[in-house]
Design an enzyme around this catalytic site. Structure first.
Site, short mmCIF file in Angstrom:
data_model
loop_
_atom_site.label_atom_id
_atom_site.label_comp_id
_atom_site.label_asym_id
_atom_site.label_seq_id
_atom_site.Cartn_x
_atom_site.Cartn_y
_atom_site.Cartn_z
N HIS A 213 -3.52 6.92 1.84
CA HIS A 213 -3.92 5.58 1.38
C HIS A 213 -5.27 5.25 1.98
O HIS A 213 -5.51 5.43 3.19
CB HIS A 213 -2.87 4.56 1.81
CG HIS A 213 -3.35 3.15 1.76
ND1 HIS A 213 -3.91 2.60 0.62
CD2 HIS A 213 -3.37 2.17 2.70
CE1 HIS A 213 -4.25 1.35 0.87
NE2 HIS A 213 -3.93 1.07 2.13
N ASN B 133 -10.17 -0.79 0.18
CA ASN B 133 -8.72 -0.70 0.16
C ASN B 133 -8.20 -1.32 -1.13
O ASN B 133 -8.24 -2.53 -1.31
CB ASN B 133 -8.14 -1.43 1.38
CG ASN B 133 -6.63 -1.34 1.45
OD1 ASN B 133 -5.95 -1.02 0.48
ND2 ASN B 133 -6.09 -1.66 2.62
N CYS C 277 0.80 -1.23 0.00
CA CYS C 277 0.00 0.00 0.00
C CYS C 277 0.83 1.27 0.00
O CYS C 277 0.30 2.36 -0.21
CB CYS C 277 -0.95 0.00 1.20
SG CYS C 277 -2.02 -1.46 1.26
#
Length: 401
Positions: free
Chosen positions: A327, A357, A177
């Site tokens: 993020h 996500n 990520c």
């Protein structure tokens, strides 16, 4: 001095005498445009003529973001859909994560296809031809080929699909990520130190392929997507990457990972006196395993710190930030970081509710939507940060356009 490739030799040190600014980049203001070399061997020996130094040409270059694009799969999975296969509910998921929907690759869709679509949109916005791209960085932890997704062979070749006839260098960056932030910083280094002009940075992941769809603690979180930006060389006065800060801590890997697992051994092998354990078993990756509590603690601790560090290197204050773009992992994390940095909610970019996500794709995906909707405007300053498996984390202060 510079070597034949135009890069600095390993023995060269950059010091304050070369005008390093707090971001770690060199300032062109204190570097003379010409470096004159003089001989001190003996009197009567004519000095060398003035030569153009290659150093100023390299270190005085800046970089800026001039185009963005994104792509998502067609299939949308809602919280209510997940409630049909695991013990959960829309209320349970949304209150704990802020997520309501996510997109998942199906059928003939591919991650490379999403990455290519996002990249083409970024090139179109930047008004740059595919054949003018010097470098393609694919930030992903889920490539569709063991040897990397960026330089794949047919039928899913990003270079060919984009129309890059000059065979530009293309390779993957694997940092989960945090990958897209590392990609941005890498692009700036290739431009500043390597003379590259147009670098495509693509964040793309399909974590749905590595999710245990019977585990309600992880299957509710992840989705698939791709986002891209075109980073372009510019004069130092137009530089749009003001500062960055990057870190990793391998000890935290136990909190978030998807390690290799060995498949069952073929008992017909190794029965005639062969070495024990050879040939090795075939292997594959396990599903994502995460300690959510520890990852949350990690994120709300390190993300504000890394953004503060990037601001300090850039010589900026919190009040200079127009937008906070993190993020997209969890609403509680985003809200917690914004609170600690004293950034108002209306200055936080988030599309977590719609996509979940999406790992390395989450930042460029959210940026693209914010730019195309008119929320983010030319010249505005963005503080962005990625964090995740590794554990890795990092931030950058940049200007759009």
């Amino acid at each position: 001095m510079a070597n034949a490739s135009g890069l600095f030799t390993p023995s060269m040190r950059l010091s304050s005498s070369l005008g390093l600014n707090p971001s770690g980049f060199c300032s062109s203001e204190v570097i003379p445009k010409r470096v004159r070399c003089f001989s001190s061997l003996s009197q009567g020996v004519e000095s060398s003529p003035p030569v153009e130094s290659r150093v100023p040409r390299l270190v005085s270059k800046g970089c800026k973001l001039v185009g963005c694009g994104s792509a998502v799969p067609q299939l949308q999975i809602s919280n209510d859909d997940l409630a049909k296969i695991v013990d959960t509910s829309d209320e349970w998921i949304s209150t704990r994560t802020g997520i309501r929907n996510r997109r998942v690759l199906t059928g003939n869709e591919s991650l490379t296809g999403l990455a290519t679509e996002a990249a083409l949109k970024a090139l179109e916005m930047a008004q740059v031809e595919p054949d003018d791209v010097d470098l393609i960085l694919l930030c992903t932890s889920t490539p569709e080929d063991l040897f990397g997704g960026a330089p794949q062979v047919e039928p899913d070749d990003i270079q060919k699909a984009l129309g890059c006839k000059g065979n530009p260098l293309a390779f993957d960056i694997t940092a989960a990520c945090s990958g897209f932030v590392l990609g941005l910083v890498s692009a700036s280094c290739y431009i500043r130190g390597g003379g590259f002009k147009n670098v495509l940075v693509i964040g793309a992941d399909s974590l749905s392929r590595y999710v245990d769809w019977t585990d309600r603690g992880t299957c509710i979180l992840f989705g698939d997507a791709a986002g891209a930006v075109l980073v372009q060389a510019c004069d130092s006065e137009e530089d749009g990457l003001f500062g960055f800060d990057l870190h990793s801590d391998g000890d935290g890997n136990r909190h978030l990972n998807a390690g290799i697992k060995e498949n069952e051994k073929n008992h017909e092998l190794g029965t005639n006196g062969s070495v024990l354990g050879f040939p090795p078993n075939n292997s594959s990756f396990s599903c994502i395993k995460m300690n959510g509590t520890e990852v949350f603690r990690f994120a709300v601790s390190v993300v504000p710190q890394t953004i503060e560090a990037s601001l300090a290197k850039a010589g900026l204050d919190r009040s200079d930030i127009d937008w906070l773009l993190l993020h997209q992992a969890n609403k509680r994390i985003i809200d917690g970081v914004a609170t600690r940095l004293e950034v108002p909610k209306d200055r936080v970019i988030s599309n977590l509710a719609n996509y979940g996500n999406t790992s390395a794709a989450s930042i460029p995906l959210a940026l693209d939507e914010a730019v195309r909707s008119g929320k983010v405007k030319q010249g505005q300053t963005i503080a962005t940060a990625g964090f995740g498996a590794g554990l890795t984390w990092g931030s950058a202060i940049l200007r759009w356009g």
